[in-house]
Design an enzyme around this catalytic site. Structure first.
Site, PDB file in Angstrom:
ATOM      1  N   ASP A  41       0.929  -1.127   0.060  1.00 36.40           N
ATOM      2  CA  ASP A  41       0.077  -0.123  -0.102  1.00 36.40           C
ATOM      3  C   ASP A  41       1.123   1.162   0.002  1.00 36.40           C
ATOM      4  O   ASP A  41       0.254   2.362   0.528  1.00 36.40           O
ATOM      5  CB  ASP A  41      -0.848  -0.124   1.030  1.00 36.40           C
ATOM      6  CG  ASP A  41      -0.125  -0.060   2.625  1.00 36.40           C
ATOM      7  OD1 ASP A  41       0.904  -0.208   2.396  1.00 36.40           O
ATOM      8  OD2 ASP A  41      -0.827  -0.081   3.587  1.00 36.40           O
ATOM      9  N   HIS A 247      24.389   6.877 -17.898  1.00 35.78           N
ATOM     10  CA  HIS A 247      23.116   7.186 -16.899  1.00 35.78           C
ATOM     11  C   HIS A 247      23.354   6.405 -15.852  1.00 35.78           C
ATOM     12  O   HIS A 247      22.637   5.547 -15.220  1.00 35.78           O
ATOM     13  CB  HIS A 247      21.673   6.887 -17.806  1.00 35.78           C
ATOM     14  CG  HIS A 247      21.281   8.125 -18.695  1.00 35.78           C
ATOM     15  ND1 HIS A 247      20.037   7.691 -19.553  1.00 35.78           N
ATOM     16  CD2 HIS A 247      21.808   9.105 -18.685  1.00 35.78           C
ATOM     17  CE1 HIS A 247      19.930   8.994 -20.032  1.00 35.78           C
ATOM     18  NE2 HIS A 247      21.020   9.823 -19.695  1.00 35.78           N
ATOM     19  N   ASP A 264      26.307  14.671 -12.408  1.00 30.82           N
ATOM     20  CA  ASP A 264      25.088  14.888 -13.221  1.00 30.82           C
ATOM     21  C   ASP A 264      23.996  15.073 -12.574  1.00 30.82           C
ATOM     22  O   ASP A 264      23.369  14.163 -12.193  1.00 30.82           O
ATOM     23  CB  ASP A 264      24.873  14.158 -14.485  1.00 30.82           C
ATOM     24  CG  ASP A 264      24.097  14.693 -15.465  1.00 30.82           C
ATOM     25  OD1 ASP A 264      23.154  15.566 -15.173  1.00 30.82           O
ATOM     26  OD2 ASP A 264      24.106  14.385 -16.701  1.00 30.82           O
ATOM     27  N   ASP A 275      19.894  21.437 -14.876  1.00 30.34           N
ATOM     28  CA  ASP A 275      20.414  19.862 -15.257  1.00 30.34           C
ATOM     29  C   ASP A 275      22.015  20.288 -15.656  1.00 30.34           C
ATOM     30  O   ASP A 275      22.318  20.996 -16.506  1.00 30.34           O
ATOM     31  CB  ASP A 275      19.654  19.562 -16.473  1.00 30.34           C
ATOM     32  CG  ASP A 275      20.242  18.183 -17.344  1.00 30.34           C
ATOM     33  OD1 ASP A 275      21.261  17.678 -16.449  1.00 30.34           O
ATOM     34  OD2 ASP A 275      20.077  17.637 -18.414  1.00 30.34           O
ATOM     35  N   HIS A 354      26.861  10.754 -27.549  1.00 31.09           N
ATOM     36  CA  HIS A 354      25.309  11.245 -27.327  1.00 31.09           C
ATOM     37  C   HIS A 354      25.404  12.735 -27.883  1.00 31.09           C
ATOM     38  O   HIS A 354      26.245  13.216 -28.179  1.00 31.09           O
ATOM     39  CB  HIS A 354      24.967  11.356 -25.617  1.00 31.09           C
ATOM     40  CG  HIS A 354      25.977  12.213 -24.709  1.00 31.09           C
ATOM     41  ND1 HIS A 354      26.022  13.496 -24.838  1.00 31.09           N
ATOM     42  CD2 HIS A 354      27.103  11.809 -24.062  1.00 31.09           C
ATOM     43  CE1 HIS A 354      26.958  13.855 -24.006  1.00 31.09           C
ATOM     44  NE2 HIS A 354      27.633  12.890 -23.561  1.00 31.09           N
ATOM     45  N   HIS A 358      19.308  19.359 -25.074  1.00 22.34           N
ATOM     46  CA  HIS A 358      18.066  19.112 -25.085  1.00 22.34           C
ATOM     47  C   HIS A 358      17.389  20.203 -24.601  1.00 22.34           C
ATOM     48  O   HIS A 358      17.840  20.930 -23.952  1.00 22.34           O
ATOM     49  CB  HIS A 358      17.713  17.665 -24.663  1.00 22.34           C
ATOM     50  CG  HIS A 358      18.116  17.632 -22.897  1.00 22.34           C
ATOM     51  ND1 HIS A 358      17.635  18.375 -22.173  1.00 22.34           N
ATOM     52  CD2 HIS A 358      19.441  16.893 -22.552  1.00 22.34           C
ATOM     53  CE1 HIS A 358      18.397  18.075 -21.062  1.00 22.34           C
ATOM     54  NE2 HIS A 358      19.305  17.267 -21.257  1.00 22.34           N
ATOM     55  N   HIS A 365      14.279  16.554 -19.915  1.00 22.04           N
ATOM     56  CA  HIS A 365      14.082  16.456 -21.370  1.00 22.04           C
ATOM     57  C   HIS A 365      12.817  16.982 -21.717  1.00 22.04           C
ATOM     58  O   HIS A 365      11.908  16.329 -21.822  1.00 22.04           O
ATOM     59  CB  HIS A 365      14.365  15.001 -21.774  1.00 22.04           C
ATOM     60  CG  HIS A 365      15.843  14.468 -21.516  1.00 22.04           C
ATOM     61  ND1 HIS A 365      16.029  12.944 -21.799  1.00 22.04           N
ATOM     62  CD2 HIS A 365      16.874  15.017 -21.157  1.00 22.04           C
ATOM     63  CE1 HIS A 365      17.225  12.935 -21.071  1.00 22.04           C
ATOM     64  NE2 HIS A 365      17.932  14.073 -20.981  1.00 22.04           N
ATOM     65  N   GLU A 389      26.193  20.042 -23.307  1.00 24.18           N
ATOM     66  CA  GLU A 389      26.753  19.192 -22.652  1.00 24.18           C
ATOM     67  C   GLU A 389      27.585  18.145 -23.297  1.00 24.18           C
ATOM     68  O   GLU A 389      27.451  16.971 -23.296  1.00 24.18           O
ATOM     69  CB  GLU A 389      25.622  18.264 -21.844  1.00 24.18           C
ATOM     70  CG  GLU A 389      24.502  17.812 -22.544  1.00 24.18           C
ATOM     71  CD  GLU A 389      23.445  16.941 -21.703  1.00 24.18           C
ATOM     72  OE1 GLU A 389      23.838  15.894 -21.127  1.00 24.18           O
ATOM     73  OE2 GLU A 389      22.101  17.166 -21.718  1.00 24.18           O
ATOM     74  N   TYR A 393      34.653  10.123 -23.373  1.00 31.63           N
ATOM     75  CA  TYR A 393      34.628   8.875 -22.781  1.00 31.63           C
ATOM     76  C   TYR A 393      35.541   7.848 -23.160  1.00 31.63           C
ATOM     77  O   TYR A 393      35.011   7.374 -24.502  1.00 31.63           O
ATOM     78  CB  TYR A 393      33.095   8.285 -22.581  1.00 31.63           C
ATOM     79  CG  TYR A 393      32.039   9.615 -22.314  1.00 31.63           C
ATOM     80  CD1 TYR A 393      31.765   9.946 -20.984  1.00 31.63           C
ATOM     81  CD2 TYR A 393      31.356  10.097 -23.333  1.00 31.63           C
ATOM     82  CE1 TYR A 393      30.804  10.862 -20.678  1.00 31.63           C
ATOM     83  CE2 TYR A 393      30.630  11.313 -23.188  1.00 31.63           C
ATOM     84  CZ  TYR A 393      30.086  11.552 -21.633  1.00 31.63           C
ATOM     85  OH  TYR A 393      29.333  12.589 -21.527  1.00 31.63           O
ATOM     86  N   ARG A 411      32.298  15.121 -18.769  1.00 31.34           N
ATOM     87  CA  ARG A 411      31.121  15.832 -19.335  1.00 31.34           C
ATOM     88  C   ARG A 411      30.996  17.035 -18.580  1.00 31.34           C
ATOM     89  O   ARG A 411      31.142  17.347 -17.457  1.00 31.34           O
ATOM     90  CB  ARG A 411      29.934  15.180 -19.321  1.00 31.34           C
ATOM     91  CG  ARG A 411      28.880  15.794 -19.872  1.00 31.34           C
ATOM     92  CD  ARG A 411      27.293  14.935 -20.067  1.00 31.34           C
ATOM     93  NE  ARG A 411      26.773  14.164 -18.861  1.00 31.34           N
ATOM     94  CZ  ARG A 411      27.043  13.127 -18.555  1.00 31.34           C
ATOM     95  NH1 ARG A 411      27.737  12.233 -19.166  1.00 31.34           N
ATOM     96  NH2 ARG A 411      26.205  12.416 -17.445  1.00 31.34           N
ATOM     97  N   GLU A 413      28.154  20.647 -18.259  1.00 30.94           N
ATOM     98  CA  GLU A 413      26.882  20.518 -18.803  1.00 30.94           C
ATOM     99  C   GLU A 413      26.212  21.699 -18.261  1.00 30.94           C
ATOM    100  O   GLU A 413      26.447  22.042 -16.857  1.00 30.94           O
ATOM    101  CB  GLU A 413      25.976  19.351 -18.291  1.00 30.94           C
ATOM    102  CG  GLU A 413      24.602  19.536 -18.695  1.00 30.94           C
ATOM    103  CD  GLU A 413      23.591  18.349 -18.650  1.00 30.94           C
ATOM    104  OE1 GLU A 413      23.756  17.769 -17.767  1.00 30.94           O
ATOM    105  OE2 GLU A 413      22.500  18.470 -19.158  1.00 30.94           O
TER     106      GLU A 413
HETATM  107  N1  GLY Z   1      20.927  14.306 -16.837  1.00 36.15           N
HETATM  108  C1  GLY Z   1      20.349  13.869 -18.018  1.00 36.15           C
HETATM  109  C2  GLY Z   1      20.787  14.525 -19.058  1.00 36.15           C
HETATM  110  O1  GLY Z   1      22.018  15.339 -19.064  1.00 36.15           O
HETATM  111  O2  GLY Z   1      20.151  14.579 -20.162  1.00 36.15           O
HETATM  112 MN    MN Z   2      21.180  17.114 -20.135  1.00 33.94          MN
HETATM  113 MN    MN Z   3      22.465  16.066 -17.308  1.00 34.59          MN
END
Ligand code: GLY
Ligand code: MN
Ligand code: MN
Length: 460
Positions: A41, A247, A264, A275, A354, A358, A365, A389, A393, A411, A413
């Site tokens: 529950d 991720h 991140d 983000d 990647h 976005h 996103h 971003e 890697y 990375r 961002e």
């Molecule tokens: N944190 C997810 C992205 O950077 O898209």
């Molecule tokens: Mn992002």
């Molecule tokens: Mn991110």
């Protein structure tokens, strides 16, 4: 009151009017997000549906908005909500109830959610069109079609269409959310400030011997301390080779002295999220190899941000970033050859797999089209917010790259508001230049205390 409540009545009425003006005549039927069972529950933490909250500011589950235009510049809104319930409120907390929904959230009418299906036909009756997005709650969709079918049976002697035409409101709502209004820009500024504070706290706290989840706790404690209700997405706290898992979410490795730590993470505030990614040395100093990669990513990121100007295609930053990253891969000895040809051949892909940007807003996103019907890239306009971003890697076992680069993942961002002039970096306060990052990592309260203690107790 739930911190998700936003009782700015004028703001939400104006948003509803704009949405309905964009949609045209018809009835908008917009349920909020459905609660999701966790086990037994117990439910998962609840977050209101993004579109629903955007148009109402109403925080509770089991709620539906009905809204329709009433001539030029006017509309009619109805909220169906959970009733006040002394017994349930003892268990689950206060509810706004029907009267509270009407008074605090400024809708024309409010009813108990239990009466929704009974009341719906009379609200539907004047409309030949219904705006409703299918798929979020199949049970709701089925009931809606049953109502449509019932209406069709009732009106079978009339000329068609006997039941309304169904139209997806998402494209219009997404287009509206894509260009942030001033309230959303303020919320994004606030979310960015809190997120930056969390990242700085994490830089100060990280040290060899801690686990990734311990640094995550510091980061998220700072988010909460500064008023963020929840994270915009699960925090990625990835040390050493884990940074190459895009991720990554285990967050359970112990930090080692030579590691980089990639974080991140974004705090959600007033319905919007930041983000941000920063990558920093756990022991406070980049190694020469780490510094070389870091400088390549940073150069690409700064160039990418500069490309986010009104009138440019949304993916201008990506094009710029892959050029700089590819040039960097040549400088690092990973790729050989002519940079343009390498970009054309997408030879950066094994190390940069990647996209660069976005949309960002209520959802990490965020909604909003990336191309028009003819397949042309969306064009940046003032008020849009997107991430930049880039990263590189080099997996631990990747024999294609020089040995000293293996296991390095970086990375960087930031969140960028498109303006009429220079792009505004909402998250600019998070240390990013290499020296600034090292300084932030060095300002560890724990370490300073250790140094003070050592000075106070010579020989200890
Ligand atoms: N944190 C997810 C992205 O950077 O898209
Ligand atoms: Mn992002
Ligand atoms: Mn991110």
């Amino acid at each position: 009151m739930s911190r998700d409540a936003n009782p700015d009545q004028a703001l939400h009425a104006a948003r509803r009017q704009r949405a309905l003006d964009a949609l045209g005549d018809g009835l908008l039927i917009l349920p909020t997000a459905v609660e999701s069972p966790r086990n037994g529950d117990v439910l998962h933490d609840y977050r209101p549906g993004s579109d629903f909250h955007f148009l109402t500011g109403f925080p509770e589950p089991e709620a539906v908005l009905l809204a329709s235009r009433r001539g030029r510049g006017r509309h009619h809104s109805v909220l169906f909500v959970r009733p006040r319930d002394r017994e349930r409120e003892i268990w689950d907390g206060r509810r706004h109830g029907v009267a509270g929904a009407r008074r605090r959230f400024g809708v024309d009418e409010a009813f108990e959610i239990g009466s929704f299906w009974r009341e719906l036909p009379r609200f539907l009756a004047p409309h030949a069109r219904v705006f409703h997005r299918l798929g979020a709650d199949p049970a709701f969709d089925r009931r809606l079609f049953e109502v449509f079918a019932g209406e069709a049976r009732r009106h079978r002697r009339q000329a068609p269409p006997a039941h309304p035409v169904l139209q997806d409101p998402l494209p219009a709502l997404a287009a509206m959310r894509l260009v942030k209004d001033s309230a959303e820009q303020r919320a994004l500024h606030a979310a960015a400030a809190v997120t930056v504070a969390g990242h700085v706290a994490a830089m100060q706290a990280a040290r060899p011997g801690l686990h990734e989840y311990e640094v995550q706790a510091v980061l998220e404690a700072e988010f909460r301390r500064r008023g963020s209700v929840r994270n915009g997405y699960p925090s990625i706290v990835a040390s050493g080779p884990n940074a190459c898992v895009l991720h990554y979410h285990d967050n359970d490795r112990r930090l080692r002295p030579g590691d980089l730590l990639l974080i991140d993470a974004g705090a959600e505030l007033q319905g919007c999220t930041a983000d941000v990614t920063r990558t920093f040395p756990v022991a406070g100093r980049f190694t020469p190899a780490q510094a070389a990669v870091y400088r390549v990513v940073l150069r690409a990121q700064l160039a990418g941000i500069a490309a986010c100007r009104a009138g440019a295609p949304w993916d201008a930053a990506h094009r710029v970033c892959v050029r700089w990253l590819t040039r960097g891969l040549v400088e690092l000895g990973v790729l050989r050859g002519d940079v343009r040809a390498l970009v054309r051949g997408q030879r950066f892909k094994p190390f940069y797999m990647h996209g660069t940007s976005h949309w960002l807003g209520r959802d990490v996103h965020d909604v909003g089209a990336y191309q028009d019907d003819a397949g042309r890239a969306a064009v940046l306009r003032p008020g849009m917010v997107l991430t930049v971003e880039p990263g590189l890697y080099f997996a631990a076992g990747d024999r294609r790259v020089p040995a000293e680069l293996r296991g390095i993942g970086i990375r960087i961002e930031d969140d960028v508001l498109v303006t009429r002039g220079t792009p505004q970096v909402l998250t600019a306060a998070a240390p990013k230049e290499l020296e600034a990052v090292e300084r932030a990592c060095g300002r560890q309260p724990g370490r300073a205390a250790v140094r003070r203690k050592a000075r106070a107790q010579p020989g200890s």
